[in-house]
Design an enzyme around this catalytic site. Structure first.
Site, PDB file in Angstrom:
ATOM      1  N   CYS A   2      38.504  40.219  -5.184  1.00  8.13           N
ATOM      2  CA  CYS A   2      39.762  40.364  -4.462  1.00  8.13           C
ATOM      3  C   CYS A   2      40.710  41.102  -5.388  1.00  8.13           C
ATOM      4  CB  CYS A   2      40.409  39.023  -4.161  1.00  8.13           C
ATOM      5  SG  CYS A   2      39.492  38.015  -2.999  1.00  8.13           S
ATOM      6  N   GLY A  28      38.468  44.692  -2.386  1.00 10.17           N
ATOM      7  CA  GLY A  28      38.255  43.873  -1.200  1.00 10.17           C
ATOM      8  C   GLY A  28      38.657  44.616   0.050  1.00 10.17           C
ATOM      9  N   ASN A 102      42.669  35.611  -6.858  1.00 14.22           N
ATOM     10  CA  ASN A 102      41.455  36.375  -7.154  1.00 14.22           C
ATOM     11  C   ASN A 102      40.612  35.527  -8.078  1.00 14.22           C
ATOM     12  OD1 ASN A 102      40.707  39.243  -9.265  1.00 14.22           O
ATOM     13  ND2 ASN A 102      39.471  38.322  -7.688  1.00 14.22           N
ATOM     14  N   GLY A 103      39.365  35.282  -7.669  1.00 13.17           N
ATOM     15  CA  GLY A 103      38.474  34.460  -8.484  1.00 13.17           C
ATOM     16  C   GLY A 103      37.831  33.404  -7.626  1.00 13.17           C
ATOM     17  N   CYS A 240      35.499  38.796 -17.543  1.00  8.49           N
ATOM     18  CA  CYS A 240      34.280  39.239 -16.842  1.00  8.49           C
ATOM     19  C   CYS A 240      33.821  40.603 -17.346  1.00  8.49           C
ATOM     20  CB  CYS A 240      34.577  39.324 -15.347  1.00  8.49           C
ATOM     21  SG  CYS A 240      33.277  40.130 -14.411  1.00  8.49           S
ATOM     22  N   TYR A 246      31.236  47.803 -13.489  1.00 11.87           N
ATOM     23  CA  TYR A 246      31.190  48.266 -12.110  1.00 11.87           C
ATOM     24  C   TYR A 246      32.483  48.084 -11.318  1.00 11.87           C
ATOM     25  CZ  TYR A 246      30.235  47.800  -7.076  1.00 11.87           C
ATOM     26  OH  TYR A 246      30.297  47.896  -5.709  1.00 11.87           O
ATOM     27  N   CYS A 386      26.706  35.215 -10.139  1.00 12.50           N
ATOM     28  CA  CYS A 386      28.064  34.956 -10.633  1.00 12.50           C
ATOM     29  C   CYS A 386      28.705  33.893  -9.736  1.00 12.50           C
ATOM     30  CB  CYS A 386      28.901  36.230 -10.569  1.00 12.50           C
ATOM     31  SG  CYS A 386      30.622  35.942 -11.040  1.00 12.50           S
ATOM     32  N   CYS A 440      32.624  37.033 -20.547  1.00 12.85           N
ATOM     33  CA  CYS A 440      31.631  36.252 -19.834  1.00 12.85           C
ATOM     34  C   CYS A 440      30.515  37.206 -19.435  1.00 12.85           C
ATOM     35  CB  CYS A 440      32.222  35.625 -18.567  1.00 12.85           C
ATOM     36  SG  CYS A 440      30.970  34.853 -17.516  1.00 12.85           S
ATOM     37  N   CYS A 443      26.046  36.775 -15.942  1.00 15.35           N
ATOM     38  CA  CYS A 443      25.120  37.459 -15.023  1.00 15.35           C
ATOM     39  C   CYS A 443      23.939  38.080 -15.764  1.00 15.35           C
ATOM     40  CB  CYS A 443      25.862  38.491 -14.173  1.00 15.35           C
ATOM     41  SG  CYS A 443      26.906  39.623 -15.102  1.00 15.35           S
TER      42      CYS A 443
HETATM   43  P1  AMP Z   1      20.941  46.857  -5.152  1.00 20.34           P
HETATM   44  O1  AMP Z   1      20.150  46.936  -6.423  1.00 20.34           O
HETATM   45  O2  AMP Z   1      20.280  47.505  -3.997  1.00 20.34           O
HETATM   46  O3  AMP Z   1      21.303  45.422  -4.801  1.00 20.34           O
HETATM   47  O4  AMP Z   1      22.312  47.606  -5.357  1.00 20.34           O
HETATM   48  C1  AMP Z   1      22.714  48.183  -6.546  1.00 20.34           C
HETATM   49  C2  AMP Z   1      23.937  49.009  -6.285  1.00 20.34           C
HETATM   50  O5  AMP Z   1      24.993  48.172  -5.827  1.00 20.34           O
HETATM   51  C3  AMP Z   1      24.439  49.719  -7.530  1.00 20.34           C
HETATM   52  O6  AMP Z   1      24.555  51.082  -7.195  1.00 20.34           O
HETATM   53  C4  AMP Z   1      25.810  49.131  -7.827  1.00 20.34           C
HETATM   54  O7  AMP Z   1      26.758  50.149  -8.064  1.00 20.34           O
HETATM   55  C5  AMP Z   1      26.191  48.374  -6.593  1.00 20.34           C
HETATM   56  N1  AMP Z   1      26.699  47.033  -6.895  1.00 20.34           N
HETATM   57  C6  AMP Z   1      26.581  46.319  -8.007  1.00 20.34           C
HETATM   58  N2  AMP Z   1      27.174  45.112  -7.894  1.00 20.34           N
HETATM   59  C7  AMP Z   1      27.686  45.069  -6.668  1.00 20.34           C
HETATM   60  C8  AMP Z   1      28.433  44.101  -5.940  1.00 20.34           C
HETATM   61  N3  AMP Z   1      28.751  42.922  -6.478  1.00 20.34           N
HETATM   62  N4  AMP Z   1      28.766  44.408  -4.665  1.00 20.34           N
HETATM   63  C9  AMP Z   1      28.456  45.576  -4.116  1.00 20.34           C
HETATM   64  N5  AMP Z   1      27.763  46.544  -4.749  1.00 20.34           N
HETATM   65  C10 AMP Z   1      27.372  46.295  -6.000  1.00 20.34           C
END
Ligand code: AMP
Length: 475
Positions: A2, A28, A102-103, A240, A246, A386, A440, A443
């Site tokens: 969020c 979000g 957020n969290g 985090c 990402y 997570c 942290c 993951c």
């Molecule tokens: P997948 O391995 O198919 O589950 O998706 C990997 C892709 O999802 C990568 O390109 C990441 O940039 C993206 N990604 C990583 N974490 C998340 C997340 N929490 N929510 C949405 N996309 C994510």
């Protein structure tokens, strides 16, 4: 997942919060909401959908006042529906109160059960609401003390903004899991999950809130309060690490470092750790771009745009049958044949979670004529879920929780696969070893800094532990 934004002491509080939420939209997309305070009243507008769809001139005009808080939501706890859209608004014995969070709390179900048994009636299924009930029950005469008393009873991740008729209060949990920064716009004080929002409204970044810090804006005063006891180990930074990899926007700054620079640096280290003979480096856009640029810089290979991302795809509502199942990813990403055809291609992505996206991308690049596909991930294998506010799937769905790198490589169908090492990640972030990193990394390591108390979530952890035991046993 969020984003929260707040401003205190500006006559255009609602409009500026609207803009701030725009800059936080990547955090979000399910709902967006703003609450303002004027003439001893709070005003609330929350809607499902993106910020630009959720608000218009009419709804913003219903938000008068010089203080505001707002939230963009992606549900990690509670269903995606309007009653769970934040900021929440409550009236209790001490006045009106609005909260944006957020969290993810990791003992919310347990606390909620206790409160419900004692007669509390909850309006939402969100973990955030327990904080307000705990505040309402607190006996302390001063509202900040009531808040501190409530927060001492919850555990997990929370960066929170609260608005009352007279105050805006910002809180970062004692581990600082989720980010929260403050800044200045003329005389107004602003708060945001990420600094990219300050850029948009031309506010000046001041600093991040410290883990365990509460900042209170009231009248002309801005004061800081630290109710958590550091000596008893309640305050210990566990920011985090996945925000760095990402989640945060590359034009934001976290821990006094540009996210973009950190990601380029991850690419540099990745190239050193897993060099390969190849012709070109491409990124999985958008999140893989800075690391791919870093990989290209360090390896001396040319960087090219080998995948184009459509920015106009929302969610895919069709659940295609097998025959057209690949449409989902193709709607979003499309290969550039002239870049990859006949080439040995290094493909850089920031993370590999379930592996399904990478598998489809590899198939797509093969179809476009790539001769070899060397997948490079600018993060270690995601082996654990997570519970502190990021949307990761259960451990069973995380491909790296039960497969070796070779097995994943086979599943994905690439020529070779390498991940950034955990030490390499810390090096890219300019920190030494894991113990004093202040991050942290649960993951990647399964070491959860705060115990997961909720039965539902605890079940996932015990599954994780069982699986870890069998994977460790096998290796
Ligand atoms: P997948 O391995 O198919 O589950 O998706 C990997 C892709 O999802 C990568 O390109 C990441 O940039 C993206 N990604 C990583 N974490 C998340 C997340 N929490 N929510 C949405 N996309 C994510």
């Amino acid at each position: 997942m969020c984003g929260v934004f707040g401003i205190y002491g500006h006559e255009e509080a609602a409009n500026l919060t609207y803009l701030g939420l725009h800059a936080l939209q990547h955090r979000g997309q399910e709902s967006a909401g703003i609450v303002t305070s004027s003439e001893s009243r709070l005003h609330r507008q929350v809607h499902m959908g993106h910020v630009s769809d959720a608000f218009n001139e009419t709804s913003l005009a219903k938000l008068p006042g010089s203080a505001a808080i707002g939230q963009v939501r992606y549900s990690t706890s509670g269903e995606s529906e309007l009653r769970n859209a934040q900021p929440f608004f409550f009236e209790y014995a001490h006045g009106a109160l609005s909260i944006a969070h957020n969290g993810n709390l990791v003992n919310a179900s347990k606390v909620r059960k206790r409160l419900e048994e004692a007669g509390s009636i909850f309006q939402t299924s969100s973990d955030t609401e327990v904080i307000v009930h705990l505040m309402a029950q607190a006996r302390e005469p001063e509202s900040i003390e009531r808040l501190a008393s409530a927060l001492r009873q919850v555990t997990g991740a929370y960066s929170i903004l609260l608005l009352t008729e007279t105050r805006l209060i910002a809180v970062r949990d004692p581990h600082g899991f989720r980010p929260l920064s403050m800044g200045k716009l003329k005389d107004a004080t602003v708060f945001s999950s990420e600094t990219c929002a300050f850029g948009l409204i031309e506010a000046e970044f001041e600093r991040e809130l410290e883990p365990g810090e509460i900042v209170i804006c009231e009248g002309k005063a801005v004061r800081s309060y630290r109710p958590f006891d550091a000596t008893r180990g309640r305050v210990s930074s566990r920011r985090c690490i996945f925000e760095q990899i990402y989640f945060a926007r590359p034009d934001s700054t976290l821990d006094e470092r540009s996210i973009y620079t950190s990601r380029v640096s991850m690419g540099h280290v990745l190239a050193r750790e897993s060099a390969v003979d190849a012709d070109v480096v491409i990124a999985v856009p958008d999140s893989g771009v800075p690391a791919a640029i870093g990989y290209a810089e360090e390896s001396g290979l040319p960087f090219a745009t080998g995948l184009i991302r459509s920015h106009y795809v929302g969610r895919t509502f069709i659940e295609p049958q097998d025959s057209i199942r690949h449409f989902g990813v193709r709607l979003k990403l499309s290969p550039v044949r002239s870049v990859v055809e006949g080439k040995r291609v290094v493909v850089v992505d920031d993370s590999l979670v379930r592996g399904t996206t990478s598998r489809k991308i590899v198939a797509m690049l093969k179809n476009a004529g790539a001769k070899e596909i060397h997948l490079r991930i600018s993060a270690p294998p995601t082996t654990h879920s997570c519970f502190y506010g990021l949307d990761t799937p259960t451990r069973e769905e995380l491909i790296a929780s039960s497969n070796t790198v070779d097995e994943i490589s086979q599943y994905v169908g690439c020529t070779s696969l390498s991940y950034l090492s955990h030490d390499g990640l810390l090096t890219s972030l300019g920190v030494g070893d894991e113990d004093d990193s202040g991050f942290c990394s649960a993951c990647f390591t399964g070491e959860y800094p705060v115990a997961i108390e909720d039965a539902k979530t605890a079940k996932l952890v015990s599954i994780s532990k069982r699986q870890a035991a069998s994977v460790d046993g096998a290796s």
